[in-house]
Design an enzyme around this catalytic site. Structure first.
Site, PDB file in Angstrom:
ATOM      1  N   SER A   1       2.782   8.384  -9.388  1.00  0.00           N
ATOM      2  CA  SER A   1       4.186   8.442  -9.815  1.00  0.00           C
ATOM      3  C   SER A   1       5.020   9.204  -8.784  1.00  0.00           C
ATOM      4  O   SER A   1       6.185   8.877  -8.547  1.00  0.00           O
ATOM      5  CB  SER A   1       4.293   9.146 -11.171  1.00  0.00           C
ATOM      6  OG  SER A   1       3.707   8.338 -12.172  1.00  0.00           O
TER       7      SER A   1
ATOM      8  N   GLU B   1       3.604  -0.747 -10.864  1.00  0.00           N
ATOM      9  CA  GLU B   1       4.978  -0.719 -10.305  1.00  0.00           C
ATOM     10  C   GLU B   1       5.849   0.339 -10.998  1.00  0.00           C
ATOM     11  O   GLU B   1       7.048   0.135 -11.217  1.00  0.00           O
ATOM     12  CB  GLU B   1       5.608  -2.104 -10.317  1.00  0.00           C
ATOM     13  CG  GLU B   1       4.928  -2.979  -9.286  1.00  0.00           C
ATOM     14  CD  GLU B   1       5.733  -4.136  -8.793  1.00  0.00           C
ATOM     15  OE1 GLU B   1       6.976  -4.039  -8.737  1.00  0.00           O
ATOM     16  OE2 GLU B   1       5.110  -5.144  -8.423  1.00  0.00           O
ATOM     17  N   GLY B   2       5.210   1.468 -11.304  1.00  0.00           N
ATOM     18  CA  GLY B   2       5.905   2.571 -11.952  1.00  0.00           C
ATOM     19  C   GLY B   2       5.642   2.539 -13.441  1.00  0.00           C
ATOM     20  O   GLY B   2       5.994   1.547 -14.096  1.00  0.00           O
TER      21      GLY B   2
ATOM     22  N   GLN C   1      -3.051  -9.176 -34.594  1.00  0.00           N
ATOM     23  CA  GLN C   1      -3.026  -8.815 -36.011  1.00  0.00           C
ATOM     24  C   GLN C   1      -2.843 -10.061 -36.885  1.00  0.00           C
ATOM     25  O   GLN C   1      -3.520 -10.227 -37.900  1.00  0.00           O
ATOM     26  CB  GLN C   1      -1.890  -7.794 -36.257  1.00  0.00           C
ATOM     27  CG  GLN C   1      -1.936  -7.119 -37.599  1.00  0.00           C
ATOM     28  CD  GLN C   1      -3.174  -6.231 -37.771  1.00  0.00           C
ATOM     29  OE1 GLN C   1      -3.756  -5.782 -36.784  1.00  0.00           O
ATOM     30  NE2 GLN C   1      -3.590  -6.023 -38.997  1.00  0.00           N
TER      31      GLN C   1
ATOM     32  N   GLN D   1       6.002 -13.861 -46.099  1.00  0.00           N
ATOM     33  CA  GLN D   1       7.016 -13.128 -45.315  1.00  0.00           C
ATOM     34  C   GLN D   1       6.401 -12.041 -44.442  1.00  0.00           C
ATOM     35  O   GLN D   1       6.918 -11.721 -43.366  1.00  0.00           O
ATOM     36  CB  GLN D   1       8.059 -12.513 -46.244  1.00  0.00           C
ATOM     37  CG  GLN D   1       9.009 -13.548 -46.819  1.00  0.00           C
ATOM     38  CD  GLN D   1      10.109 -12.944 -47.663  1.00  0.00           C
ATOM     39  OE1 GLN D   1      10.023 -11.790 -48.080  1.00  0.00           O
ATOM     40  NE2 GLN D   1      11.127 -13.718 -47.922  1.00  0.00           N
TER      41      GLN D   1
ATOM     42  N   ARG E   1      10.612  -4.709  -9.825  1.00  0.00           N
ATOM     43  CA  ARG E   1      10.416  -4.342 -11.241  1.00  0.00           C
ATOM     44  C   ARG E   1      11.021  -5.409 -12.146  1.00  0.00           C
ATOM     45  O   ARG E   1      10.541  -5.627 -13.263  1.00  0.00           O
ATOM     46  CB  ARG E   1      11.011  -2.954 -11.511  1.00  0.00           C
ATOM     47  CG  ARG E   1      10.089  -1.854 -11.009  1.00  0.00           C
ATOM     48  CD  ARG E   1      10.697  -0.478 -11.025  1.00  0.00           C
ATOM     49  NE  ARG E   1       9.748   0.500 -10.499  1.00  0.00           N
ATOM     50  CZ  ARG E   1      10.080   1.699 -10.055  1.00  0.00           C
ATOM     51  NH1 ARG E   1      11.339   2.096 -10.066  1.00  0.00           N
ATOM     52  NH2 ARG E   1       9.157   2.526  -9.592  1.00  0.00           N
TER      53      ARG E   1
ATOM     54  N   GLY F   1      -5.920 -12.009 -36.983  1.00  0.00           N
ATOM     55  CA  GLY F   1      -7.039 -11.309 -37.623  1.00  0.00           C
ATOM     56  C   GLY F   1      -8.276 -11.303 -36.733  1.00  0.00           C
ATOM     57  O   GLY F   1      -8.187 -11.082 -35.527  1.00  0.00           O
ATOM     58  N   GLY F   2      -9.411 -11.596 -37.314  1.00  0.00           N
ATOM     59  CA  GLY F   2     -10.690 -11.575 -36.581  1.00  0.00           C
ATOM     60  C   GLY F   2     -10.667 -12.514 -35.375  1.00  0.00           C
ATOM     61  O   GLY F   2     -11.267 -12.232 -34.336  1.00  0.00           O
TER      62      GLY F   2
ATOM     63  N   CYS G   1       0.841  -1.203   0.000  1.00  0.00           N
ATOM     64  CA  CYS G   1       0.000   0.000   0.000  1.00  0.00           C
ATOM     65  C   CYS G   1       0.873   1.247   0.000  1.00  0.00           C
ATOM     66  O   CYS G   1       1.185   1.803   1.067  1.00  0.00           O
ATOM     67  CB  CYS G   1      -0.923  -0.013   1.207  1.00  0.00           C
ATOM     68  SG  CYS G   1      -2.022  -1.433   1.229  1.00  0.00           S
TER      69      CYS G   1
HETATM   70  N1  CAA Z   1      17.482   3.031  -4.003  1.00  0.00           N
HETATM   71  C1  CAA Z   1      17.866   3.699  -2.894  1.00  0.00           C
HETATM   72  N2  CAA Z   1      17.608   5.025  -2.693  1.00  0.00           N
HETATM   73  C2  CAA Z   1      16.923   5.657  -3.672  1.00  0.00           C
HETATM   74  C3  CAA Z   1      16.499   5.028  -4.847  1.00  0.00           C
HETATM   75  C4  CAA Z   1      16.811   3.651  -5.009  1.00  0.00           C
HETATM   76  N3  CAA Z   1      16.448   2.985  -6.098  1.00  0.00           N
HETATM   77  N4  CAA Z   1      15.854   5.913  -5.623  1.00  0.00           N
HETATM   78  C5  CAA Z   1      15.871   7.083  -4.962  1.00  0.00           C
HETATM   79  N5  CAA Z   1      16.517   6.927  -3.777  1.00  0.00           N
HETATM   80  C6  CAA Z   1      16.793   7.951  -2.774  1.00  0.00           C
HETATM   81  C7  CAA Z   1      17.630   9.067  -3.401  1.00  0.00           C
HETATM   82  O1  CAA Z   1      18.998   8.765  -3.315  1.00  0.00           O
HETATM   83  C8  CAA Z   1      17.234  10.245  -2.541  1.00  0.00           C
HETATM   84  O2  CAA Z   1      17.878  10.160  -1.292  1.00  0.00           O
HETATM   85  P1  CAA Z   1      18.938  11.297  -0.803  1.00  0.00           P
HETATM   86  O3  CAA Z   1      18.171  12.585  -0.784  1.00  0.00           O
HETATM   87  O4  CAA Z   1      19.360  10.802   0.538  1.00  0.00           O
HETATM   88  O5  CAA Z   1      20.025  11.300  -1.834  1.00  0.00           O
HETATM   89  C9  CAA Z   1      15.758   9.997  -2.258  1.00  0.00           C
HETATM   90  O6  CAA Z   1      15.560   8.584  -2.408  1.00  0.00           O
HETATM   91  C10 CAA Z   1      14.832  10.762  -3.180  1.00  0.00           C
HETATM   92  O7  CAA Z   1      15.128  10.382  -4.508  1.00  0.00           O
HETATM   93  P2  CAA Z   1      14.555  11.181  -5.764  1.00  0.00           P
HETATM   94  O8  CAA Z   1      14.868  12.639  -5.580  1.00  0.00           O
HETATM   95  O9  CAA Z   1      15.047  10.510  -6.994  1.00  0.00           O
HETATM   96  O10 CAA Z   1      12.976  10.970  -5.582  1.00  0.00           O
HETATM   97  P3  CAA Z   1      11.770  11.537  -6.412  1.00  0.00           P
HETATM   98  O11 CAA Z   1      10.760  12.083  -5.480  1.00  0.00           O
HETATM   99  O12 CAA Z   1      12.250  12.386  -7.535  1.00  0.00           O
HETATM  100  O13 CAA Z   1      11.090  10.182  -6.976  1.00  0.00           O
HETATM  101  C11 CAA Z   1      10.677   8.408  -8.522  1.00  0.00           C
HETATM  102  C12 CAA Z   1      11.704   9.294  -7.746  1.00  0.00           C
HETATM  103  C13 CAA Z   1      11.569   7.463  -9.296  1.00  0.00           C
HETATM  104  C14 CAA Z   1       9.818   9.187  -9.500  1.00  0.00           C
HETATM  105  C15 CAA Z   1       9.811   7.617  -7.526  1.00  0.00           C
HETATM  106  O14 CAA Z   1       8.892   8.445  -6.881  1.00  0.00           O
HETATM  107  C16 CAA Z   1       9.060   6.465  -8.192  1.00  0.00           C
HETATM  108  O15 CAA Z   1       9.626   5.380  -8.381  1.00  0.00           O
HETATM  109  N6  CAA Z   1       7.785   6.664  -8.526  1.00  0.00           N
HETATM  110  C17 CAA Z   1       6.940   5.590  -9.040  1.00  0.00           C
HETATM  111  C18 CAA Z   1       6.217   4.922  -7.908  1.00  0.00           C
HETATM  112  C19 CAA Z   1       5.763   3.550  -8.248  1.00  0.00           C
HETATM  113  O16 CAA Z   1       6.476   2.775  -8.883  1.00  0.00           O
HETATM  114  N7  CAA Z   1       4.578   3.204  -7.801  1.00  0.00           N
HETATM  115  C20 CAA Z   1       4.033   1.905  -8.030  1.00  0.00           C
HETATM  116  C21 CAA Z   1       3.325   1.434  -6.820  1.00  0.00           C
HETATM  117  S1  CAA Z   1       3.194  -0.275  -6.684  1.00  0.00           S
HETATM  118  C22 CAA Z   1       1.931  -0.805  -7.660  1.00  0.00           C
HETATM  119  O17 CAA Z   1       1.625  -0.256  -8.683  1.00  0.00           O
HETATM  120  C23 CAA Z   1       1.434  -2.084  -7.223  1.00  0.00           C
HETATM  121  C24 CAA Z   1       0.154  -2.658  -7.474  1.00  0.00           C
HETATM  122  O18 CAA Z   1      -0.110  -3.669  -6.900  1.00  0.00           O
HETATM  123  C25 CAA Z   1      -0.869  -2.095  -8.432  1.00  0.00           C
END
Ligand code: CAA
Length: 423
Positions: free
Chosen positions: A134, A365-366, A338, A281, A245, A341-342, A126
């Protein structure tokens, strides 16, 4: 020496998972999707076959699969159906932040029951909220300390298996003013008072998986339900997603490969103009492109997982594998339709269900845009000035190299910066 072969254990696991998929998922995928109910019976079979809770170690009763092994299971189950794969494998996502952080006491009390019970137990990840998708650092669900308890308030959405899960792995904020530095991970027992399943999503595809919106109203949980350190929740979320991922990429590989196989079988048997359509082809070239996508996706996926098993960071590689493999799944299922087809468009064949399922893998997951953002930033960070940078060297010869992201003479004012400073 580079060795692309799977070990005996890995090959056996893949064969077992593929046999499971072909026996219990492929023939029933349509029925399971249309049933619109949680596939408990299938989940029991997957649990008994040792395909769930991949990373729980032997000490706590789990199968102790490596990350590569998890991707082998993901590929095989994804080959059967994307929705079933999401349902069965979602524990890997929800348990990873706990496995990264748990003390031995927490492992014994909270994790062991996932691997040792007679029936499968589910956990739900969660993180996402309506205003924090995002932008995962924008979570508002709060955790407030009250004596020996934490009080959880807020609302989460798109939580896979959230409606039937025993536990929710909830990403909270202990101080919203701190931004991502105020986040934490709390484990919430769903049998506690104050939890309401607000709704289940009605989706285009992957209809054998269920995503819940959940509300937490003054849910009181014990102190030991805080996992890891306060303030590190965002980092744990990112470390989790780096691993999982690769798992979603594996689902993409499974779907992409299934699309190749379905298209090739169809192209061999479907005759037009007096011969199998595969003899043209126009069709065989499409199938070759599909196979190339599946093959490249597989190796990118396994490599990103292998890095985890070597104890190395795989942020860039898992993002690349995720977007490449799930884009491959999308394109291959479209091409499969594709070619058919149908019949591809009709519910009589599995192609349209595979295509609807593939679409979600590009989103959850992003999104694949976020994956490109993560990978792009990582590549730019790694880029060094080398002998190859001739143009750059000429421009700055004899001077210190400037900070590549710093201001330059003649730069126009930063629109976003100005906007922010007005506030
Ligand atoms: N490993 C360790 N630390 C990390 C890291 C990683 N992979 N990525 C970032 N960090 C750290 C950074 O180093 C930074 O720390 P410091 O300030 O100490 O240096 C801190 O985290 C902040 O990093 P960013 O400035 O890069 O963070 P951001 O706010 O710009 O966000 C983002 C980055 C990649 C956009 C992130 O928010 C992201 O991954 N967003 C997508 C979220 C996502 O995948 N959601 C899916 C939910 S799950 C789902 O969908 C499941 C389901 O069941 C439906």
């Amino acid at each position: 020496m580079v060795d692309f072969a799977l070990s005996k254990r890995e090959q056996e696991l893949f064969d077992t998972a593929m046999a499971f998929s072909k026996k219990w998922i492929v023939p029933y995928a349509r029925e399971l999707e249309e049933a619109d109910e949680f596939p408990w019976e299938l989940a029991q079979k997957a649990y008994d076959a040792g395909l769930m809770n991949s990373h729980v170690t032997k000490k706590y009763g789990g199968p102790a699969h490596s990350m590569v092994e998890e991707t082998l299971i993901g590929e095989a189950i994804g080959y059967g159906d994307g929705g079933i794969a999401t349902t069965i494998l979602a524990n890997n996502l929800a348990l990873t932040p706990l496995l990264i952080t748990a003390t031995p006491e927490q492992m014994e009390k909270y994790i062991k029951p996932f691997a040792t019970g007679k029936k499968p137990k589910f956990a739900a990840f969660c993180l996402t909220e309506r205003e924090a998708g995002s932008d995962a650092a924008a979570v508002k669900t709060s955790a407030t300390k009250d004596g020996n308890n934490w009080i959880i308030n807020g609302r989460k959405c798109f939580s896979t298996n959230g409606h039937i899960a025993k536990y929710h792995t909830v990403f909270t904020t202990i101080d919203p003013a701190l931004g991502y530095k105020g986040m934490a991970v709390h484990l919430v027992d769903t049998e506690l008072p104050g939890i309401e399943i607000v709704m289940l999503e009605d989706k285009l595809g992957q209809r054998a998986s269920f995503q819940a919106e959940v509300e937490y109203n003054d849910v009181r949980i014990p102190d030991d339900c805080l996992f890891g350190e306060k303030g590190k929740g965002f980092k744990y979320a990112m470390q989790t997603l780096d691993r999982t991922r690769a798992g979603i990429a594996a689902l993409g590989v499974g779907i992409a490969q299934r699309a190749v196989d379905e298209a090739a079988i169809f192209a061999n048997f479907r005759r037009q103009f007096g011969k199998p359509i595969g003899a043209f082809q126009g069709i065989s070239f499409m199938i070759a492109d599909m196979e190339a996508r599946a093959m490249h996706a597989r190796w990118a996926t396994r490599y990103s997982a292998w890095l985890v098993d070597q104890g190395q960071r795989n942020t860039k590689e898992s993002s690349c594998a995720k977007f490449f493999a799930t884009d491959a799944a999308m394109q291959n299922t479209l091409d499969c339709i594709q070619i058919m087809g149908g019949y591809g468009y009709a519910k009589e064949y599995p192609a349209e269900q595979m295509m609807r399922g593939a679409k979600l893998t590009q989103i959850y997951e992003g999104t694949n845009q976020i994956q490109r953002l993560v990978a792009g930033q990582a590549i730019l960070k790694e880029a060094q000035v080398t002998e190859l940078d001739t143009g750059f060297r000429l421009q700055y010869s004899g001077k210190d190299y400037p900070d590549p992201w710093g201001p330059r003479e003649g730069d126009v004012p930063d629109f976003w910066g100005k906007k922010k400073s007005k506030k």
